[in-house]
Design a protein around this motif. Structure first.
Motif, PDB file in Angstrom:
ATOM      1  N   SER A   1       0.668  -1.162  -0.038  1.00 62.10           N
ATOM      2  CA  SER A   1      -0.143  -0.080  -0.071  1.00 62.10           C
ATOM      3  C   SER A   1       0.901   1.109   0.073  1.00 62.10           C
ATOM      4  O   SER A   1       0.562   2.223  -0.550  1.00 62.10           O
ATOM      5  N   SER A   2       1.988   1.175   0.745  1.00 65.83           N
ATOM      6  CA  SER A   2       2.693   2.427   0.948  1.00 65.83           C
ATOM      7  C   SER A   2       3.492   2.288  -0.473  1.00 65.83           C
ATOM      8  O   SER A   2       3.753   3.742  -0.920  1.00 65.83           O
ATOM      9  N   LEU A   3       4.037   1.592  -1.126  1.00 68.28           N
ATOM     10  CA  LEU A   3       4.649   1.511  -2.553  1.00 68.28           C
ATOM     11  C   LEU A   3       3.697   2.128  -3.494  1.00 68.28           C
ATOM     12  O   LEU A   3       4.389   2.844  -4.314  1.00 68.28           O
ATOM     13  N   VAL A   4       2.602   1.755  -3.537  1.00 73.62           N
ATOM     14  CA  VAL A   4       1.602   2.091  -4.899  1.00 73.62           C
ATOM     15  C   VAL A   4       1.149   3.521  -4.269  1.00 73.62           C
ATOM     16  O   VAL A   4       0.939   4.124  -5.226  1.00 73.62           O
ATOM     17  N   GLY A   5       0.577   3.392  -3.022  1.00 73.82           N
ATOM     18  CA  GLY A   5      -0.028   4.857  -2.815  1.00 73.82           C
ATOM     19  C   GLY A   5      -1.530   4.686  -2.732  1.00 73.82           C
ATOM     20  O   GLY A   5      -2.171   3.511  -3.227  1.00 73.82           O
ATOM     21  N   VAL A   6      -2.249   5.483  -1.738  1.00 72.38           N
ATOM     22  CA  VAL A   6      -3.643   5.408  -1.605  1.00 72.38           C
ATOM     23  C   VAL A   6      -4.616   6.480  -1.881  1.00 72.38           C
ATOM     24  O   VAL A   6      -5.704   6.658  -1.730  1.00 72.38           O
ATOM     25  N   SER A   7      -3.807   7.172  -3.058  1.00 69.03           N
ATOM     26  CA  SER A   7      -4.680   8.323  -3.535  1.00 69.03           C
ATOM     27  C   SER A   7      -4.157   8.859  -4.906  1.00 69.03           C
ATOM     28  O   SER A   7      -2.865   8.626  -5.293  1.00 69.03           O
ATOM     29  N   ILE A   8      -4.895   9.009  -5.828  1.00 67.27           N
ATOM     30  CA  ILE A   8      -4.575   9.534  -7.370  1.00 67.27           C
ATOM     31  C   ILE A   8      -5.416  10.976  -7.514  1.00 67.27           C
ATOM     32  O   ILE A   8      -6.488  11.176  -6.993  1.00 67.27           O
ATOM     33  N   ASN A   9      -5.117  11.548  -8.575  1.00 64.99           N
ATOM     34  CA  ASN A   9      -5.491  12.547  -9.012  1.00 64.99           C
ATOM     35  C   ASN A   9      -5.748  12.481 -10.488  1.00 64.99           C
ATOM     36  O   ASN A   9      -4.672  12.132 -11.207  1.00 64.99           O
ATOM     37  N   VAL A  10      -6.947  12.968 -10.913  1.00 63.17           N
ATOM     38  CA  VAL A  10      -7.234  12.818 -12.362  1.00 63.17           C
ATOM     39  C   VAL A  10      -7.794  14.058 -12.874  1.00 63.17           C
ATOM     40  O   VAL A  10      -8.917  14.563 -11.972  1.00 63.17           O
ATOM     41  N   PRO A  11      -7.414  14.827 -13.834  1.00 66.31           N
ATOM     42  CA  PRO A  11      -8.209  16.036 -14.481  1.00 66.31           C
ATOM     43  C   PRO A  11      -9.442  15.984 -14.885  1.00 66.31           C
ATOM     44  O   PRO A  11      -9.757  14.435 -15.374  1.00 66.31           O
ATOM     45  N   ILE A  12     -10.495  16.646 -14.706  1.00 68.95           N
ATOM     46  CA  ILE A  12     -11.625  16.576 -15.080  1.00 68.95           C
ATOM     47  C   ILE A  12     -11.578  17.437 -16.485  1.00 68.95           C
ATOM     48  O   ILE A  12     -11.313  18.875 -16.274  1.00 68.95           O
ATOM     49  N   LYS A  13     -12.217  17.267 -17.532  1.00 64.41           N
ATOM     50  CA  LYS A  13     -12.326  17.979 -18.898  1.00 64.41           C
ATOM     51  C   LYS A  13     -13.730  17.749 -19.228  1.00 64.41           C
ATOM     52  O   LYS A  13     -14.100  16.510 -19.842  1.00 64.41           O
ATOM     53  N   ASP A  14     -14.321  18.699 -19.347  1.00 68.70           N
ATOM     54  CA  ASP A  14     -15.817  18.838 -20.107  1.00 68.70           C
ATOM     55  C   ASP A  14     -16.687  17.485 -19.375  1.00 68.70           C
ATOM     56  O   ASP A  14     -17.308  17.071 -20.130  1.00 68.70           O
ATOM     57  N   GLY A  15     -16.632  17.195 -18.295  1.00 67.45           N
ATOM     58  CA  GLY A  15     -17.515  16.427 -17.526  1.00 67.45           C
ATOM     59  C   GLY A  15     -17.191  14.981 -17.396  1.00 67.45           C
ATOM     60  O   GLY A  15     -17.894  14.000 -17.049  1.00 67.45           O
ATOM     61  N   TYR A  16     -15.912  14.981 -17.847  1.00 65.12           N
ATOM     62  CA  TYR A  16     -15.355  13.407 -17.947  1.00 65.12           C
ATOM     63  C   TYR A  16     -13.942  13.393 -17.182  1.00 65.12           C
ATOM     64  O   TYR A  16     -12.958  14.416 -17.112  1.00 65.12           O
ATOM     65  N   LEU A  17     -13.303  12.258 -16.698  1.00 68.83           N
ATOM     66  CA  LEU A  17     -12.193  12.100 -16.223  1.00 68.83           C
ATOM     67  C   LEU A  17     -11.350  12.110 -17.488  1.00 68.83           C
ATOM     68  O   LEU A  17     -11.491  11.177 -18.686  1.00 68.83           O
TER      69      LEU A  17
END
Length: 142
Positions: A94-110
């Motif tokens: 879990s520490s190596l992979v991570g527990v969060s991600i950020n994804v941009p939103i564009k025009d109502g979609y990831l």
């Protein structure tokens, strides 16, 4: 700038790597309200993970599960084993992979790439229900 936050639930799974993009998007219809923004997905657990990776070939998910098992194998060398032999290796993975991600939103979609999807990696043998806090920030669509 508008903010939305909610907690969603991923269904219980056994150890493995699972593509959950569609499942997450279906639980967060508010994404469609954003013209431009950012989505943060935060798993509230220390023995599972989220990542963004290959969404087409299931062999990639199987290979990832195998690779992480080689990096942090189950064994009796760990001091922490309160919940069994897969306990400490799950925390390491879990520490190596991570527990969060950020994804941009564009025009109502990831705004993921063509071959990208959100993965839920479960590192425990026993099935667990996992909670993910989703935070959206951005400019609303008109």
């Amino acid at each position: 700038m508008t903010w939305t936050q909610k907690t969603i639930t991923l269904p219980p799974k056994t150890k493995g790597s699972y593509l959950v993009t569609d499942e997450i998007v279906s639980q967060v219809p508010e994404i469609k309200n954003y013209k431009v923004g950012m989505a943060n997905f935060f798993m509230q657990h220390t023995s599972a993970a989220l990542t963004l990776n290959e969404n087409w070939d299931t062999d990639v998910r199987a290979d990832m599960t195998d690779a992480l098992a080689r990096i942090a194998p189950e064994s009796d060398v760990y001091r922490h084993s309160c919940e069994g032999p897969d306990d400490m290796p799950a925390h390491i993975r879990s520490s190596l992979v991570g527990v969060s991600i950020n994804v941009p939103i564009k025009d109502g979609y990831l705004a993921t790439g063509t071959w990208q999807g959100i993965w839920y990696l479960e590192f425990r043998k026993m099935r667990h229900t996992r909670k993910v806090v989703v935070t959206l920030q951005g400019e609303e669509r008109s």
